[in-house]
Design a protein around this motif. Structure first.
Motif, PDB file in Angstrom:
ATOM      1  N   LEU A 599     -11.473  -4.427  -0.170  1.00 25.21           N
ATOM      2  CA  LEU A 599     -12.220  -3.492  -1.027  1.00 25.21           C
ATOM      3  C   LEU A 599     -11.260  -2.663  -1.887  1.00 25.21           C
ATOM      4  O   LEU A 599     -11.552  -2.371  -3.052  1.00 25.21           O
ATOM      5  CB  LEU A 599     -13.101  -2.582  -0.169  1.00 25.21           C
ATOM      6  CG  LEU A 599     -14.247  -3.292   0.569  1.00 25.21           C
ATOM      7  CD1 LEU A 599     -14.948  -2.324   1.510  1.00 25.21           C
ATOM      8  CD2 LEU A 599     -15.243  -3.878  -0.423  1.00 25.21           C
ATOM      9  N   ASN A 600     -10.130  -2.294  -1.318  1.00 29.02           N
ATOM     10  CA  ASN A 600      -9.128  -1.544  -2.087  1.00 29.02           C
ATOM     11  C   ASN A 600      -8.570  -2.412  -3.220  1.00 29.02           C
ATOM     12  O   ASN A 600      -8.360  -1.935  -4.340  1.00 29.02           O
ATOM     13  CB  ASN A 600      -7.996  -1.085  -1.167  1.00 29.02           C
ATOM     14  CG  ASN A 600      -7.023  -0.148  -1.862  1.00 29.02           C
ATOM     15  OD1 ASN A 600      -7.437   0.760  -2.570  1.00 29.02           O
ATOM     16  ND2 ASN A 600      -5.734  -0.355  -1.663  1.00 29.02           N
ATOM     17  N   ALA A 601      -8.332  -3.685  -2.918  1.00 37.19           N
ATOM     18  CA  ALA A 601      -7.803  -4.594  -3.946  1.00 37.19           C
ATOM     19  C   ALA A 601      -8.776  -4.737  -5.115  1.00 37.19           C
ATOM     20  O   ALA A 601      -8.356  -4.905  -6.270  1.00 37.19           O
ATOM     21  CB  ALA A 601      -7.523  -5.975  -3.339  1.00 37.19           C
ATOM     22  N   MET A 602     -10.064  -4.627  -4.833  1.00 36.38           N
ATOM     23  CA  MET A 602     -11.067  -4.774  -5.893  1.00 36.38           C
ATOM     24  C   MET A 602     -11.026  -3.618  -6.888  1.00 36.38           C
ATOM     25  O   MET A 602     -11.546  -3.732  -8.000  1.00 36.38           O
ATOM     26  CB  MET A 602     -12.459  -4.882  -5.278  1.00 36.38           C
ATOM     27  CG  MET A 602     -12.701  -6.188  -4.540  1.00 36.38           C
ATOM     28  SD  MET A 602     -14.347  -6.248  -3.822  1.00 36.38           S
ATOM     29  CE  MET A 602     -15.347  -6.319  -5.299  1.00 36.38           C
ATOM     30  N   ARG A 603     -10.381  -2.518  -6.513  1.00 37.61           N
ATOM     31  CA  ARG A 603     -10.285  -1.387  -7.445  1.00 37.61           C
ATOM     32  C   ARG A 603      -9.470  -1.736  -8.678  1.00 37.61           C
ATOM     33  O   ARG A 603      -9.608  -1.098  -9.725  1.00 37.61           O
ATOM     34  CB  ARG A 603      -9.645  -0.178  -6.753  1.00 37.61           C
ATOM     35  CG  ARG A 603     -10.485   0.456  -5.679  1.00 37.61           C
ATOM     36  CD  ARG A 603      -9.960   1.830  -5.313  1.00 37.61           C
ATOM     37  NE  ARG A 603      -8.587   1.809  -4.837  1.00 37.61           N
ATOM     38  CZ  ARG A 603      -7.609   2.579  -5.318  1.00 37.61           C
ATOM     39  NH1 ARG A 603      -7.856   3.419  -6.309  1.00 37.61           N
ATOM     40  NH2 ARG A 603      -6.391   2.518  -4.815  1.00 37.61           N
TER      41      ARG A 603
END
Length: 609
Positions: A599-603
């Motif tokens: 989810l952090n990478a999707m930022r």
């Protein structure tokens, strides 16, 4: 997914129903195989292929071990939460991929092929070069071509990232991927589908994921060695302590070893880090910046020197008359008219700028005995008078004294019947955003900004002074530019990179030689897309600092994931080995950490200028 849901229901029944002994064990086993059967099959399949130490193997060993020591609920729970985590990870990855797919949804579904008055809807791949197509309002342009009939406004956002529509008319080019906003257009096709802009861009984006960044390669290698180490460490943790510590129970230490196995799964890194770079490439393409691979995106973080070509990159590449100075009896208008007549037969951009600046209708029949002198100027007879147009070298050869200062502009001297009459100043206009972009690059940590040009030294120095450029190489031939790049590259500090920014058409050798080649304003340019590592789809210099900023943003998020995943796993591994963690903490350290990292990478995809 249906099997996982059914298994979860059976798992809940086994926990709630008042049954014991064999019936309870059978309920747990049935739930376990419904939930984890796919994982077990993958582990067995990979074992037969020699792929032993992956997450499927770790989950299978950990859960089978839990059953072996009588921890049935925890064995099923680990597999259930692992599958739930996998579902959310897949969802997150697919959503990120869909964001890029939506962004790059420029592949045309059909083309309206025109044969006389008959229009047929066909596959774009069946349209040939030279065919005519009709593009209605609201439709995508399926193939590159030239407008024969009509005018319109084009939405170019999918290719350039620009929200402002582009007006087009008869004789102008339209590229596949544009969206026709208004008028009905009839277009002559110039490139078949496989050679069209949209096809090349889609191929570029699809291939970008195959070029891994050094961080991605490191994590892949890390996981390859890390996983077997923790497996053998877990094996030692299960066997050695009970043998050497008085009173230690095998069941207790096997449980600790199982926790160790669950925590050690490296999927948080293996999934989230490639996704971070993939998201960075997607975020860049959203801004009209096409990056050919994660390796180039990561390399942007090490740039210390940026080298610009001058004409067409820092300047408009369009010459214009800025002043006409008369030194004799003729007025400025008369001088310009005479010069325009003299230059009317030349195709040189400077000559054309003189012709364009003249507002009086030209009578070219007055021009006699026209002669173009390469690198010097023009001689002609006009209405019985001998006209001389050119640079100071030409006038020196003719013994005529010139009366102009070299102020960094191109100068055309004018003489009539060997009498000096004045001069015309011509300049290539600097792009409005050039200075701002260079200042922004320096704010982002670029130490040296260099300019290469084939233009005269005085002209180059004036441009450099106006823009705040640190170093200038002038009067260069194409091969000299490559030598200049090699000289600059040789002077770089260790692990620092050099960017060359050019128009991508006549700078292909230099783009290829630089650490990172960036093509400017390369919309539709085959040479640019082929030669450059990064393509800026408009001619805006402001896109280059944006590319560096996206690379920095991507790097921060990737390293956040690395530190977070290894930190949490390290803590829980120590706690598990010390008997201070349960299987639930192990599930969080594996599935929970992986999900948070993804989810952090999707930022990265949500980058905004």
């Amino acid at each position: 997914m249906k099997g996982v849901i059914a298994g979860a229901v059976l798992f809940a029944a086994a926990l709630i129903l008042p049954v014991d002994g064999l019936p309870k064990l059978l309920l747990f086993l049935l739930a376990y195989f419904l939930i984890g059967g796919e994982v077990i099959l993958r582990a067995v399949r990979n074992l037969t292929r020699g792929q032993v130490f992956d997450e499927n193997f770790l989950m299978t060993i950990a859960t089978v071990g839990a059953f072996a020591i009588g921890e049935y609920p925890e064995g099923v729970a680990v597999m259930l939460f692992y599958q739930i985590g996998e579902f959310f990870q897949d969802y997150a990855v697919n959503k990120s991929r869909k964001s890029i797919a939506d962004l790059m949804d420029i592949r045309p579904d059909y083309a309206n092929l025109a044969r006389g008055d008959e229009i047929t809807k066909v596959n774009p791949q069946k349209v040939k070069k030279g065919d005519e197509i009709v593009i209605r309002p609201g439709e995508k342009v399926p193939l590159d071509g030239v407008i024969l009939v009509g005018s319109s406004s084009m939405d170019t956002a999918a290719l350039t990232g620009e929200s402002i529509p582009r007006d087009v008319k008869v004789g102008e080019s339209v590229l596949s991927g544009f969206i026709n906003k208004q008028g009905l257009l009839r277009v002559k096709v110039e490139k078949e589908f496989n050679e069209s802009t949209v096809s090349k861009i889609l191929e570029l984006v699809e291939n970008a994921a195959s070029k891994k960044a050094p961080t991605e390669n490191f994590i892949t290698k890390f996981a390859r060695y890390y996983t077997p180490v923790v497996v053998f460490f877990a094996l030692g943790l299960a066997i050695i302590p009970p043998l050497v510590i008085e009173g230690a129970l095998f069941s207790d230490w096997i449980y600790r070893a199982l926790i160790f196995l669950v925590v050690s799964c490296p999927c948080a890194l293996v999934i989230s880090i490639p996704l971070g770079f993939f998201g960075g490439i997607g975020g860049a393409s959203r801004q009209g910046i096409l990056v050919k691979g994660g390796n180039y995106l990561e390399a942007l973080n090490s740039v210390s020197t940026v080298v610009f070509d001058k004409t067409g990159t820092l300047t408009e590449g369009k010459f214009q008359v800025v002043d006409v100075i008369s030194s004799g009896e003729m007025s400025g208008e008369e001088l310009l008219y005479l010069a325009a007549l003299g230059e009317s037969h030349s195709s040189h951009p400077i000559a054309q700028s003189v012709v364009k600046a003249n507002k009086t209708k030209l009578d070219t029949s007055l021009v006699k005995e026209y002669k173009e002198l390469a690198g010097l100027g023009v001689m002609a007879e006009i209405d019985g008078k001998k006209l001389l147009l050119g640079n100071s070298s030409l006038f020196k050869d003719e013994g005529i004294t010139v009366k102009a200062e070299d102020n960094g502009k191109t100068i055309i001297h004018i003489a009539v019947d060997l009498e000096y009459q004045g001069y015309i100043q011509i300049a290539d206009k600097i792009k409005s955003n050039a200075k701002e972009s260079i200042q922004r690059l320096k704010q982002l940590g670029v130490q040296n900004v260099v300019m290469l040009t084939g233009d005269r030294e005085q002209v180059a120095l004036q441009v450099a002074e106006d823009l705040g450029i640190d170093k200038v190489y002038s009067e260069l031939l194409p091969q000299d530019k490559v030598a200049a790049i090699e000289e600059l590259t040789g002077g770089l500090q260790k692990n620092k990179k050099l960017i060359f920014v050019g128009d991508g058409i006549n700078d292909a050798p230099v783009l290829a030689r630089a650490d990172i080649g960036v093509a400017m304003g390369a919309l539709g340019s085959d040479a640019a897309i082929e030669a450059a590592d990064i393509v800026l789809m408009t001619d805006e210099l402001t896109k280059l600092p944006v590319a560096l900023d996206i690379a920095s943003w991507t790097k921060r998020i990737v390293w956040q994931n690395i530190i977070f995943a290894l930190g949490v796993k390290g803590i829980v591994l120590v706690m598990g080995a010390a008997g201070m963690a349960t299987m639930w903490e192990a599930v969080f350290a594996d599935v929970g950490v992986a999900l948070i990292a993804v989810l952090n990478a999707m930022r990265v995809m949500r980058y905004k200028v």
